[in-house]
Design a protein around this motif. Structure first.
Motif, PDB file in Angstrom:
ATOM      1  N   TRP A 109      -3.300   0.677  -3.488  1.00 33.31           N
ATOM      2  CA  TRP A 109      -2.934  -0.658  -3.017  1.00 33.31           C
ATOM      3  C   TRP A 109      -2.479  -1.463  -4.229  1.00 33.31           C
ATOM      4  O   TRP A 109      -2.825  -1.132  -5.370  1.00 33.31           O
ATOM      5  CB  TRP A 109      -4.132  -1.375  -2.386  1.00 33.31           C
ATOM      6  N   TYR A 118       0.853  -1.188   0.000  1.00 32.90           N
ATOM      7  CA  TYR A 118       0.000   0.000   0.000  1.00 32.90           C
ATOM      8  C   TYR A 118       0.891   1.241   0.000  1.00 32.90           C
ATOM      9  O   TYR A 118       2.071   1.188   0.360  1.00 32.90           O
ATOM     10  CB  TYR A 118      -0.933   0.012   1.212  1.00 32.90           C
ATOM     11  N   ALA A 122      -3.617  -7.035  -2.922  1.00 33.60           N
ATOM     12  CA  ALA A 122      -4.370  -6.523  -1.782  1.00 33.60           C
ATOM     13  C   ALA A 122      -5.795  -6.177  -2.191  1.00 33.60           C
ATOM     14  O   ALA A 122      -6.755  -6.476  -1.468  1.00 33.60           O
ATOM     15  CB  ALA A 122      -3.665  -5.295  -1.197  1.00 33.60           C
ATOM     16  N   LEU A 126      -4.985   7.431   1.336  1.00 35.60           N
ATOM     17  CA  LEU A 126      -4.564   6.251   0.584  1.00 35.60           C
ATOM     18  C   LEU A 126      -4.414   6.629  -0.878  1.00 35.60           C
ATOM     19  O   LEU A 126      -5.354   7.134  -1.503  1.00 35.60           O
ATOM     20  CB  LEU A 126      -5.597   5.136   0.746  1.00 35.60           C
TER      21      LEU A 126
END
Length: 822
Positions: A324, A308, A328, A321
């Motif tokens: 990923w 990530y 994932a 974020l």
């Protein structure tokens, strides 16, 4: 020769020194020939025991020790009724200075006592050499980290050299070597292997060599190389085993380090190859695609399964974020936010908190973990690295679920890859920004060209001597000259004679500071008409040209002159009214108004300064727009609209000013907020310019009276508060002024005006509402403002006005009737 003589001769020549002494002390000592030859003394020199001890043991301390041991030896033999004693070892001094080691015994025969001395000097020298050899061997074993052991298979007795104790880290004084004890020190996983190797050697009768581990009590592991050879008798029975133990821990660690470093080198080479390939693809990828591809490198190079990438905000308290990896995403079914506070993140974000690489090789038992949400994939191992910019964290790159534990080299690889990802993304953003800037500059260039042509203000580009290089049509219209004629002129030459020097100073200022805004001067058109213009001059980036923005402000100028004339007329009227005492009250009211006039003019000047500056900035922006090709119709219309809006604002300010000073003819219903807003529109900007904040509460109620008169009361009090704050700022320049106005509705209607100025001195508190009383200099106050304020409140609004000091400064309380008076 008889037997006795033969025996005497034999004893005399026996290679053992024999001394005889008479126990009664009546006969002298007697020695055989070998004794005298061995020590070199004459019989006459040592005819008594005292002489013998003195010559044989010249050191008195050692002599006393020998004497004591000799007596103990004799006493022991006689106590047991033995004809001879146990031997003692002594060092005997010879006549020639040599020292001989001897084994001495005591014998008794009748009244004679015999001492028998056997020369063991050669044996002692051998023993000493052997001891030296053993010490040297032990030293060599310690240096070589090599120990020797011997197992007697008949007695099962195991002996070790000192180095084995050191290698096994055992106490020689308390530990008893045995084969079972030896196996107990070996690493549990290697014991069977060592036992099998030894047992097989007994069967095959061949020596063996084996490498195994030792487990220390504190958990450390050592590596040793062991060799063993067993001796067998003629029947093939094992007699003894002799072996060596060689500490190869450092060698093993070096080999392991080399293996890891070699593995790291190969992984790092692969990492660089992957990054090089990604670098080739980068121009074709978006920022998100680039981040995803770079994250895949971090996952692969650390042999992980998941990965990530989070960005950390500038406040260092929130994270977002970014991406990923596919593995994932494929296994994560949980619903999550992409943006959230750092404090709510789990231990996977510890890299941002601790600003270092964080590893959890056993995630399930890791301390501080918050658990995984429903639908989240299983995390077995985890590692994350921060990307630092000074003391700030810019990004977190994390990986997880490697089949084996993450090592120090994995940490190093992840940190380097994380730093590389940041560089990739920063370069991508820089390239994107550069492309956007290039497109924007092209757009600005086009817009500037349009504005330059269509602007309603005169725009010109001149050299440092103000000779015209280019200009728009509006500039030609303002000057009345043709393009060809203007190209032969300079901006300074167009100035009216009285303004030439001021124009030169303005140009010099612009050259020094880079710009000058809203400089007013009078120009002469070609037809001889006077033109008042406001000019903003900006030095262009090349340092060789000026951009001049010119606006016709003749109408504004004449308006200001008219206001000036009006002000002078009003001042004259005030003077005339003051001379008439019979109309004192009316005169005072008018004087109060006129005193405010100067404040209002100052307020108007402040009100106008901002829009004039805005207009100047709009004009100045044409320079950049032109330089970068921004001029177009849209840009021009937008800026012209903004400039006209500022002009309308300035016109509204004049209207507000005019309306404020129109006399009230009739009472009317109005709210307190209406009156306060009128005051704020007149003086608000001026207060801000002096670092004073006017805080108006939201409360309100309706009153019946003269609106402008009440506004005058508020204005008087606020102006006094302003002066009190300025007085305080003279002592404390950084003081931030605050004037608060609280409107209280209810049974008792009030307006409370409070400041954080210097307050009202106690000695004048009861005089401030008296006519012509002022604490200011004559040029700063008339002394009728508060007097007229009290009259207005009491006579027109049937209320009262009070003054007091507060913890902050001064406070004025204006109280009104409960109901409006109609």
């Amino acid at each position: 020769m008889n037997d006795f003589a033969y025996l005497f001769e034999f004893v005399n020549d026996l290679p053992v020194g024999i001394a005889r002494a008479d126990a009664t002390g009546t006969l002298p000592n007697h020695y055989n020939s070998y004794f005298l030859e061995m020590f070199g003394w004459e019989s006459s020199q040592i005819d008594t025991l005292e002489k013998w001890f003195a010559f044989a043991y010249p050191d008195p301390v050692y002599r006393a020790d020998v004497q004591q041991r000799w007596d103990a030896m004799i006493n022991d033999a006689e106590s047991q009724n033995k004809p001879h004693s146990y031997p003692i070892i002594v060092k005997v001094a010879c006549r020639n200075g040599d020292v001989k080691w001897c084994e001495a015994r005591y014998y008794r025969k009748g009244t004679f006592v015999y001492g028998v001395f056997t020369d063991i000097t050669t044996q002692k020298e051998h023993e000493h050499r052997l001891e030296d050899t053993l010490r040297q061997l032990q030293k060599s074993q310690k240096v070589a980290k090599l120990g020797i052991w011997e197992l007697d298979l008949r007695s099962n007795n195991l002996s070790w050299t000192e180095e084995i104790f050191d290698i096994f880290e055992l106490d020689k004084a308390t530990f008893q070597p045995s084969y079972e004890a030896f196996l107990g020190v070996i690493h549990p996983e290697d014991r069977r292997k060592v036992a099998d190797a030894y047992n097989n050697s007994l069967v095959t009768k061949e020596k063996y060599q084996i490498t195994h581990r030792l487990l220390m009590p504190d958990g450390r592991v050592k590596w040793v190389e062991e060799q063993c050879d067993t001796e067998f008798d003629a029947e093939g029975s094992a007699l003894r085993s002799i072996g060596t133990v060689y500490n190869i821990t450092e060698q093993k660690l070096a080999e392991e380090k080399y293996r890891k470093e070699e593995a790291f080198r190969k992984k790092n080479e692969k990492r660089l190859e992957m990054l090089l390939e990604l670098n080739k693809q980068a121009p074709k990828l978006s920022e998100e695609e680039l981040a995803h591809a770079a994250l895949d490198i971090a996952v692969e190079i650390t042999e992980s399964k998941i990965g990530y990438l989070h960005t950390v905000h500038d406040d260092q308290n929130h994270i977002t974020l970014l991406t990923w990896n596919n593995e994932a995403l494929n296994h994560c079914k949980t619903v999550h936010d992409s943006h959230y506070p750092l404090e709510s993140a789990g231990i996977w974000a510890d890299a941002a908190r601790l600003k270092r690489v964080v590893v959890h090789n056993d995630y399930e038992t890791a301390e501080g973990k918050k658990g995984l949400p429903q639908g989240h994939f299983t995390v077995v191992r985890h590692m994350s690295a921060p990307v630092l910019d000074g003391d700030s964290v810019r990004m977190i790159v994390g990986v997880g679920n490697k089949p084996e534990h993450y090592t120090d080299f994995d940490e190093k690889l992840l940190q380097m890859t994380a730093d590389d990802i940041e560089k990739f993304l920063m370069r991508k953003r820089a390239e994107t920004d550069a492309l956007q800037r290039k497109e924007a500059l092209q757009k600005q260039k086009e817009e500037f060209e349009t504005i330059f042509k269509l602007s309603r203000d005169g725009i010109a580009i001149v050299d440092l001597e103000t000779n015209f290089l280019d200009f728009n049509d509006i500039y030609m219209e303002l000057s009345g000259y043709t393009r060809e004629e203007l190209m032969q002129q300079s901006c300074i030459k167009l100035s009216a004679p009285a303004y030439v020097e001021q124009a030169r100073v303005a140009v010099a200022t612009a050259l020094e500071k880079g710009y000058i805004e809203n400089f007013e001067k009078m120009c002469l058109r070609k037809d001889g008409k006077e033109l008042i213009v406001s000019m903003s001059i900006a030095l262009l980036p090349d340092g060789k040209r000026f951009l001049v923005n010119t606006k016709d402000v003749s109408e504004d100028y004449h308006l200001r002159e008219k206001l000036k004339e009006t002000n002078e007329t009003l001042e004259k009227r005030v003077e005339e009214e003051l001379e008439k005492r019979e109309r004192q009250q009316k005169m005072m009211l008018e004087q109060s108004r006129f005193a405010l006039m100067g404040e209002m003019l100052s307020a108007i000047a402040h009100q106008w300064r901002q829009p004039l500056s805005s207009i100047g900035l709009i004009i100045q922006d044409f320079a950049d727009a032109y330089e970068y090709g921004e001029l177009n119709k849209s840009y021009l219309d937008e800026n012209v609209t903004m400039a006209l809006g500022q002009i309308r604002f300035m016109s509204d300010t004049i209207n507000d000013f005019s309306n404020f000073f129109k006399p009230n003819k009739e009472k009317e219903h109005f709210t307190i907020q209406e009156s306060l807003k009128e005051v704020n529109s007149l003086i608000g900007v001026q207060l801000k310019s002096k670092k004073i904040t006017l805080q108006l509460s939201a409360g309100d109620f309706e009153v019946y009276g003269y609106k402008r008169s009440l506004s005058q009361v508020f204005l008087n009090i606020i102006n006094n508060a302003k002066d009190a704050i300025l007085e305080r700022q003279m002592k404390f320049p950084e003081h931030e002024g605050v004037i608060s106005v609280e409107v209280v509705d209810g049974p008792f209607k009030k307006v409370i005006i409070e400041d954080n100025g210097v307050g009202i001195p106690d000695e004048i508190m009861d005089k401030i509402f008296n006519p012509y009383f002022s604490s200011k200099f004559a040029a700063q106050g008339t002394g009728i403002g508060l007097y007229m304020s009290r009259m207005i409140i009491e006579e027109h609004h049937y209320g009262r006005i009070l003054a007091e000091n507060s913890p902050r400064g001064a406070r004025f309380i204006i109280e009104f009737n409960k109901e409006p008076v109609s």
